[in-house]
Each structure stands twice: as C-alpha cells, then as structure tokens.
Scaffold this active site. Structure first.
Site, mmCIF file in Angstrom:
data_model
loop_
_atom_site.group_PDB
_atom_site.id
_atom_site.type_symbol
_atom_site.label_atom_id
_atom_site.label_comp_id
_atom_site.label_asym_id
_atom_site.label_seq_id
_atom_site.Cartn_x
_atom_site.Cartn_y
_atom_site.Cartn_z
ATOM 1 N N PHE A 137 -110.846 1.220 112.237
ATOM 2 C CA PHE A 137 -112.070 1.397 111.456
ATOM 3 C C PHE A 137 -112.827 0.078 111.400
ATOM 4 C CE2 PHE A 137 -114.431 1.348 107.413
ATOM 5 C CZ PHE A 137 -115.254 2.443 107.630
ATOM 6 N N GLY A 138 -114.087 0.106 111.828
ATOM 7 C CA GLY A 138 -114.949 -1.066 111.766
ATOM 8 C C GLY A 138 -116.055 -0.870 110.750
ATOM 9 N N GLY A 158 -118.079 -3.931 109.802
ATOM 10 C CA GLY A 158 -118.951 -5.098 109.940
ATOM 11 C C GLY A 158 -119.383 -5.214 111.385
ATOM 12 N N GLU A 163 -110.610 -11.512 115.017
ATOM 13 C CA GLU A 163 -110.613 -11.321 113.569
ATOM 14 C C GLU A 163 -109.636 -12.259 112.850
ATOM 15 O OE1 GLU A 163 -112.867 -9.219 112.202
ATOM 16 O OE2 GLU A 163 -113.560 -8.836 114.235
#
Length: 187
Positions: free
Chosen positions: A24-25, A27, A99
């Site tokens: 799930f993104g 940003g 990340e």
C-alpha cells in the site's frame, strides 16, 4: 531507532514461499512507481491519517536542511486512500533502500474500491525514529517544504505531485491540501 531501517526491514517479514504480496502506497509510492509490479489498484486503509510529520534527509532534503514527507498516524475513524501494488517479494530489496529513512514495513488490511479486502504491507515512519518531526502548524510545514531540496528534487515537487495524485484518486486529504494552499500562497 536509527534513520536507516534497511536491514531492520529485511528481517521483519519472511517471504518464504510467497510469490506476490500487496504493497500500500500513500505518498510518493502513488506517483513515483519506479519498481516492477504485477497489478495496481486504488485502495484504502482504515484508522490511519496521512501527515507531513517525517523528515527527509536523503530524498527531498539534506541532513542540514531536511524536507518533510508523509507518514501515517493512527487516527480512529480515519481512512487513508492510496494505491496498492501487487509485487514480488524481490521488489523489497529495492524499496527497503528507497524507504530507509525511518520507515518500517508493517502488515495491514487494505480495501479496494469494490470493497474487497486484502492483506498487504505498508511503510510507516513511527514516532520512535530519529527523523520523526511530528506535528507543526501547516503554514510552518509549507515554509519548510518550500525551502527544502535534496537528491530527488525540490520538496515542493513532492507535495504538489502528491496533492495532484490524491485528487485523481478522489481523496480529500485536508492536511495535504492545506499545506499545498500555504505553499502556493507563499507562506
């Protein structure tokens, strides 16, 4: 916790026998899709709110002048819209580095637009990482974003591209849009 979470993330989940998993993104993973994926679908997660509370020392700022990027904050009743990608676990070799600035991978339940749920992973920068900045007035966040730039470009580009992507998803993220308005007004 150190800001470089690469090795920590590589030990968080066991992908033995797993061919694909949802990511799930919320940003830059929404609009900067520089990794291979098998499927892409709009999705949301419940109980989380998007906030510009994480410093960016490595992408949208520098150690001396960090930018601000989004993380998720637990908020009962909130819904965070984003993009889900079904990926091979091998993708995390790259994403864990991308990340690495304080983000950890967590398991989450996500819901697609048709209401179908799925289990997946999400990167969240928690309060205990060295790059966590926390709450600030949105006008102050906009000023910090306006002044910051790093190896991935101006911090303002991150904010503006995210706001554009959220509108395309039909997400009314008042936090992001308020900061965008302050930025455009020159605050």
């Amino acid at each position: 916790m150190s800001t470089d979470t690469t090795e920590h993330n590589r030990n968080r989940q066991d992908f033995s026998g797993v061919e694909s998993i949802w990511l799930f993104g919320y940003g830059s993973l929404i609009y900067k899709v520089d990794f291979p994926f098998l499927e892409q679908r709009p999705a949301s997660i419940q109980g989380w709110a998007r906030r510009f509370w994480q410093a960016s020392h490595d992408h949208r700022g520098t150690p001396d002048a960090p930018g601000r990027v989004v993380t998720l904050i637990e908020q009962p009743g909130a819904e965070c819209k984003g993009m889900a990608f079904r990926v091979s676990p091998k993708v995390f070799e790259y994403l864990d580095v991308r990340e690495k600035n304080g983000y950890l991978r967590f398991s989450t339940t996500l819901s697609f637009e048709d209401g179908d749920p799925a289990e997946g992973l999400v990167y969240i920068a928690t309060e205990d990482n060295e790059a966590f900045l926390g709450h600030a007035p949105e006008a102050d966040i906009a000023r910090q974003i306006a002044a910051a730039s790093g190896p991935s470009g101006p911090n303002s580009e991150y904010l503006l591209r995210l706001a554009e992507s959220l509108r395309a998803l039909g997400d009314d993220c008042s936090h992001t849009f308020s900061i965008e308005a302050f930025l455009k007004a020159g605050s």
